[in-house]
Design an enzyme around this catalytic site. Structure first.
Site, PDB file in Angstrom:
ATOM      1  N   SER A 123       0.812  -1.216   0.000  1.00 18.94           N
ATOM      2  CA  SER A 123       0.000   0.000   0.000  1.00 18.94           C
ATOM      3  C   SER A 123       0.843   1.263   0.000  1.00 18.94           C
ATOM      4  O   SER A 123       0.300   2.359  -0.064  1.00 18.94           O
ATOM      5  CB  SER A 123      -0.937   0.006   1.217  1.00 18.94           C
ATOM      6  OG  SER A 123      -0.179  -0.041   2.412  1.00 18.94           O
ATOM      7  N   HIS A 146      -1.581  -2.214  -6.630  1.00 25.40           N
ATOM      8  CA  HIS A 146      -2.175  -1.933  -5.325  1.00 25.40           C
ATOM      9  C   HIS A 146      -3.696  -1.928  -5.406  1.00 25.40           C
ATOM     10  O   HIS A 146      -4.312  -0.989  -5.903  1.00 25.40           O
ATOM     11  CB  HIS A 146      -1.666  -0.582  -4.803  1.00 25.40           C
ATOM     12  CG  HIS A 146      -2.230  -0.212  -3.469  1.00 25.40           C
ATOM     13  ND1 HIS A 146      -2.441   1.091  -3.090  1.00 25.40           N
ATOM     14  CD2 HIS A 146      -2.652  -0.974  -2.429  1.00 25.40           C
ATOM     15  CE1 HIS A 146      -2.960   1.114  -1.874  1.00 25.40           C
ATOM     16  NE2 HIS A 146      -3.096  -0.127  -1.460  1.00 25.40           N
ATOM     17  N   GLU A 158      -3.974   0.768  -8.287  1.00 24.09           N
ATOM     18  CA  GLU A 158      -2.827   1.585  -8.666  1.00 24.09           C
ATOM     19  C   GLU A 158      -1.748   0.676  -9.251  1.00 24.09           C
ATOM     20  O   GLU A 158      -1.421  -0.366  -8.675  1.00 24.09           O
ATOM     21  CB  GLU A 158      -2.279   2.339  -7.452  1.00 24.09           C
ATOM     22  CG  GLU A 158      -3.212   3.434  -6.956  1.00 24.09           C
ATOM     23  CD  GLU A 158      -2.705   4.121  -5.718  1.00 24.09           C
ATOM     24  OE1 GLU A 158      -2.723   5.362  -5.670  1.00 24.09           O
ATOM     25  OE2 GLU A 158      -2.297   3.414  -4.762  1.00 24.09           O
ATOM     26  N   ASN A 197      -3.529   6.774  -1.260  1.00 24.00           N
ATOM     27  CA  ASN A 197      -3.253   6.829   0.179  1.00 24.00           C
ATOM     28  C   ASN A 197      -2.487   8.085   0.563  1.00 24.00           C
ATOM     29  O   ASN A 197      -2.678   8.616   1.668  1.00 24.00           O
ATOM     30  CB  ASN A 197      -2.475   5.584   0.613  1.00 24.00           C
ATOM     31  CG  ASN A 197      -3.387   4.404   0.899  1.00 24.00           C
ATOM     32  OD1 ASN A 197      -4.579   4.573   1.110  1.00 24.00           O
ATOM     33  ND2 ASN A 197      -2.829   3.210   0.906  1.00 24.00           N
TER      34      ASN A 197
END
Length: 810
Positions: A123, A146, A158, A197
């Protein structure tokens, strides 16, 4: 470019993410080997076997149908590494520790097939650092991929390359993720926490900081920052509980460890209240307590001052909610100028995120489009942060942000980059425009990807300010009314299929929609290869889409009921049935493109079409018992037909055995949890097509029409006689219903409705094995529908549904 054929995938790590990634691959019919450590006790693959069993209990469900769990192959790192040779894609999904990942890579690398793509689901760890120690050949086949949690439902993936990753591998993997798994792919730069994130966690940290500054309680923050702001219903702190406070703390620590020279570094400090919760094991939903805690039926929220849980449910101030309903430019002006703490809090949160994405766009993403899609698809925002900024007036908002930075009100004194204030972006009024989305590195507006996979997306996910096609007006309109639009895709080679789209609320089917459907079928027969029924609303937010249709429009039938009583509805019902039969026996194929809900009449339209193209996230069922009625548009007729065909194929005359499933589905108003479950329930056929990416739905449906037409499509022959279960079948079902009624499992009215459904699917008061025709079954539907409509308890259910949108149990 050569094809990427994925025969089998290995997932390394049977934790929460790894197991759910494996489940979604199985949903897409991709064989999976799921690895983990050998168990110290019991079967060697016990850790994986336990994880797979746990998947069956999760909600929301990772599998389209639970029995698919059997297709995950369990393996361990001690005995089964040779199985990696069979895999074309290997996804590592173990805990976020660089040293642990490197240790695992040393074990598995010698066993990877020479062509296999190797990817990490990290992540936020550096993909380039993860690849250290690989030989050049493996480095070329390594990247980050991801997924977001839960992988079945979250649209975002991602894709993160290293400087050594072969571009062709990224293109092939993007195509696989997009079409096979139904994802929205964003390519991120290899920076800490990538795009979603990085920005999403910063926005949450900004909420922590500003909520503390303005003294806003956690439950009020969630009321302000959820659906009222166009974001996920779970808002901020409820989302943190769902994600897991330990997971959130880990992602924050990644920023702390890797962004020490960042001008926003002080913001990356783990909030003390979050750290305190993690330290005492209150990790959110998975531990039973976090920012929220359920005690009995009561939901309580943490009081950060006392550390105790208090009654939750405090709401945002009505004054602030009125501001949020304004148009963007006025909304931001009022929030900024207001002295109300909640309004000041909201302006500060927006300002902080605008400041952050302005400063870091060039570092974390190729262009602004990737940031907006990453946040929309990964965090559930209706619009991305750059879209919000642009919609509110780019230059004015930029000036306000600059003023706050200069006045020391922002979370950092980092200046906005020059491109924000002057140049092409300011001149255009934002980062998204007809030429594409702004890339600071390229000093240009970058167009969309031209990969072949996107040619199937007639309507790609759109962005505010772009010159994207509007699905409500795209193409050439052939005919349009207040209820339907008949149109064709007028691009070269695409105009041979007629498309009909509804314009009613929730795409319900009333008299005017029926007229439009009848006109569409006639026109398709005269001039086109076939007809597709597709709704523009299926594109909402990418995935899931919908609604396809919420069923018959009860409100439009009320005037006829008021004037003529239950009998006054009969002409509408007969017209609906005739329309469905017209669709079934049309001389060209009619193919519905379904996503979201297809309930009642929407389901019946599907059942009587030539073929169905259905998005994975489709929720299908005959739900009329919720309003005290029976399906009246041919759905039960089709159940009897399919039961007869199945019995004939099995060489059986026990027709009741083959109709029981359809009876239970309708009598219990069962709705499928996915297209895969709809197939098990009998609402879809094995020959129907399930599409994983809702943006490809229309193109696939049009191509199915073309394929049917090219193969010499003919409608089914009308059956001369349909063998039915008859009165003995009805009696058997009723005996079971009596037990349920007398045991208070169903009400007396539920018993009556279910009995009428049994009468229809069993063919009425005839001997078992008697032959009936479709008109006979349709007449049974109409009679039961009208009889029930005359009953007070059914009328109570209808009025309750119209007034509250919820079923009444009486």
């Amino acid at each position: 470019m050569s094809n990427l054929i994925i025969r089998k995938v290995a997932v390394l790590g049977a934790g929460v993410m790894g197991a759910q990634i494996a489940a979604h691959l199985i949903n897409a019919k991709v064989p999976v080997v799921l690895f983990d450590l050998p168990a110290k006790e019991g079967p060697k693959n016990g850790i994986v076997l336990k994880a797979v069993e746990s998947l069956k209990k999760l909600n929301p469900a990772p599998f389209g149908v639970k029995r698919s769990a059997q297709f995950i192959e369990a393996a361990n790192y001690e005995d089964d590494l040779a199985k990696l040779q069979e895999c074309d894609l290997v996804i590592e999904a173990i805990a976020e520790r660089m040293d642990w990942k490197h240790d695992l890579y040393k074990r598995v690398a010698p066993h990877l097939a020479p062509h296999a793509i190797f990817a990490s689901n990290t992540s936020g760890l550096s993909i380039t650092e993860l690849s250290e120690g690989f030989d050049d050949e493996l480095k070329a086949r390594f990247c980050g991929v991801h997924f977001f949690n839960p992988p079945r439902y979250m649209h975002l993936v991602e894709l993160i390359p290293t400087p050594s990753t072969q571009p062709a591998i990224l293109d092939q993997l993007e195509a696989f993720l997009t079409s096979t798994l139904g994802k929205g792919v964003v390519r991120a730069k290899d920076t800490p926490n990538f795009i979603a994130n990085r920005v999403g966690i910063f926005s949450i940290l900004a909420v922590f900081a500003e909520a503390q500054k303005y003294g806003i309680p956690f439950d009020v923050v969630d009321d302000l920052t959820g659906s009222k702001l166009g974001r996920a219903k779970s808002a901020t702190f409820r989302t943190a509980d769902v994600v897991g406070l330990d997971t959130m703390a880990h992602v924050i620590k990644t920023m702390q460890d890797n962004l020490k020279d960042d001008p926003f570094y002080p913001v990356y400090a783990t909030p003390p209240v979050l750290q305190a919760l993690v330290d005492k094991g209150a990790l959110g939903q998975k531990s039973g307590a976090g920012f929220y805690k359920k005690e009995g039926k009561a939901i309580k929220v943490l009081d950060p001052v006392s550390g105790n849980y208090v009654e939750a449910g405090k709401k945002a101030d009505e004054l602030v909610l009125r501001i949020l309903k304004k148009e963007p430019a006025e909304r931001f002006k009022l929030l900024r100028e207001s002295t109300h703490p909640q309004a000041q809090f909201l302006w500060a949160v927006f300002r902080d995120v605008f400041h952050y994405i302005g400063v870091y766009l060039e570092q974390i993403a190729d262009n602004a489009r990737d940031v907006d899609f990453a946040i929309r698809w990964g965090f559930g925002w209706n619009s991305g942060p750059f879209e919000d900024w642009q919609a509110a007036g780019w230059t004015q908002v930029a000036q306000w942000v600059k003023e706050d930075i200069d006045a020391g009100k922002a979370l950092s004194n980092a200046a906005l980059p020059a491109w924000v204030i002057d140049g092409p972006v300011a001149e255009q009024g934002g980062v998204h425009g007809a030429a594409g989305s702004w890339s600071p590195a390229k000093q240009a507006f970058v167009p969309r990807s031209t990969l072949p996979v996107y040619r199937r997306q007639v309507f790609q996910a759109s962005l505010y300010g772009e010159a994207g096609a509007d699905p409500r007006s795209f193409g050439k309109t052939i005919e349009e009314s207040d209820s339907v639009r008949l149109w064709v895709d007028d691009r070269a080679g695409e105009g041979d299929v007629l498309i009909v789209s509804f314009k009613s609320k929730m795409n319900t089917i009333g008299p005017d929609v029926i007229d439009g459907l009848l006109k569409a079928v006639t026109l398709a027969e005269q001039q086109y290869r076939g007809l597709v029924v597709w709704q523009p609303t299926s594109l909402k937010l990418g995935a899931p889409g919908g609604p396809f249709s919420a069923g018959a429009d009860l409100a439009s039938a009320m005037p006829a009921f008021m004037m003529g009583g239950p009998k006054g509805i009969e002409p509408f019902l007969k017209k609906f049935q005739d329309c469905m039969m017209r669709i079934k026996y049309a001389q060209v194929p009619v193919v519905p493109a379904v996503s979201g809900i297809a309930l009642g009449g929407g389901c019946e339209l599907m059942l009587q079409s030539a073929k169905r193209v259905v998005a994975l996230e489709s929720y299908i069922g005959l739900v009329e018992v919720g309003v005290g009625l029976v399906p009246g548009g041919g759905g039960l007729k089709e159940a009897a037909l399919r039961a007869a065909a199945a019995a004939e194929a099995a060489g059986s005359t026990n027709y009741l055995e083959f109709v029981k499933n359809a009876f239970q589905n309708a009598a219990m108003a069962k709705v499928s949890g996915s297209a895969l479950e709809a197939l098990e329930m009998g609402y879809l056929k094995p020959s129907d097509t399930i599409v994983f990416n809702v943006h490809e739905l229309l193109a696939v449906a049009c191509n199915e029409v073309r394929a049917l037409a090219a193969s010499g499509y003919r409608p089914p022959l009308k059956p001369a006689g349909i063998p039915v279960a008859g009165r003995s079948g009805i009696s058997t079902i009723k005996a079971q219903l009596v037990n349920m009624r007398d045991g208070n499992f169903i009400s007396a009215h539920d018993f009556l409705i279910a009995s009428r459904i049994a009468e229809i699917v069993c063919g009425g008061d005839v001997e078992a094995g008697s032959l009936v025709d479709e008109d006979w079954l349709l007449a049974l539907e109409r009679r039961a529908f009208i009889d029930l409509l005359g009953m007070p308890k059914t009328q109570e259910r209808i009025m309750g549904m119209l007034q509250t949108g919820k079923p009444v149990r009486n």
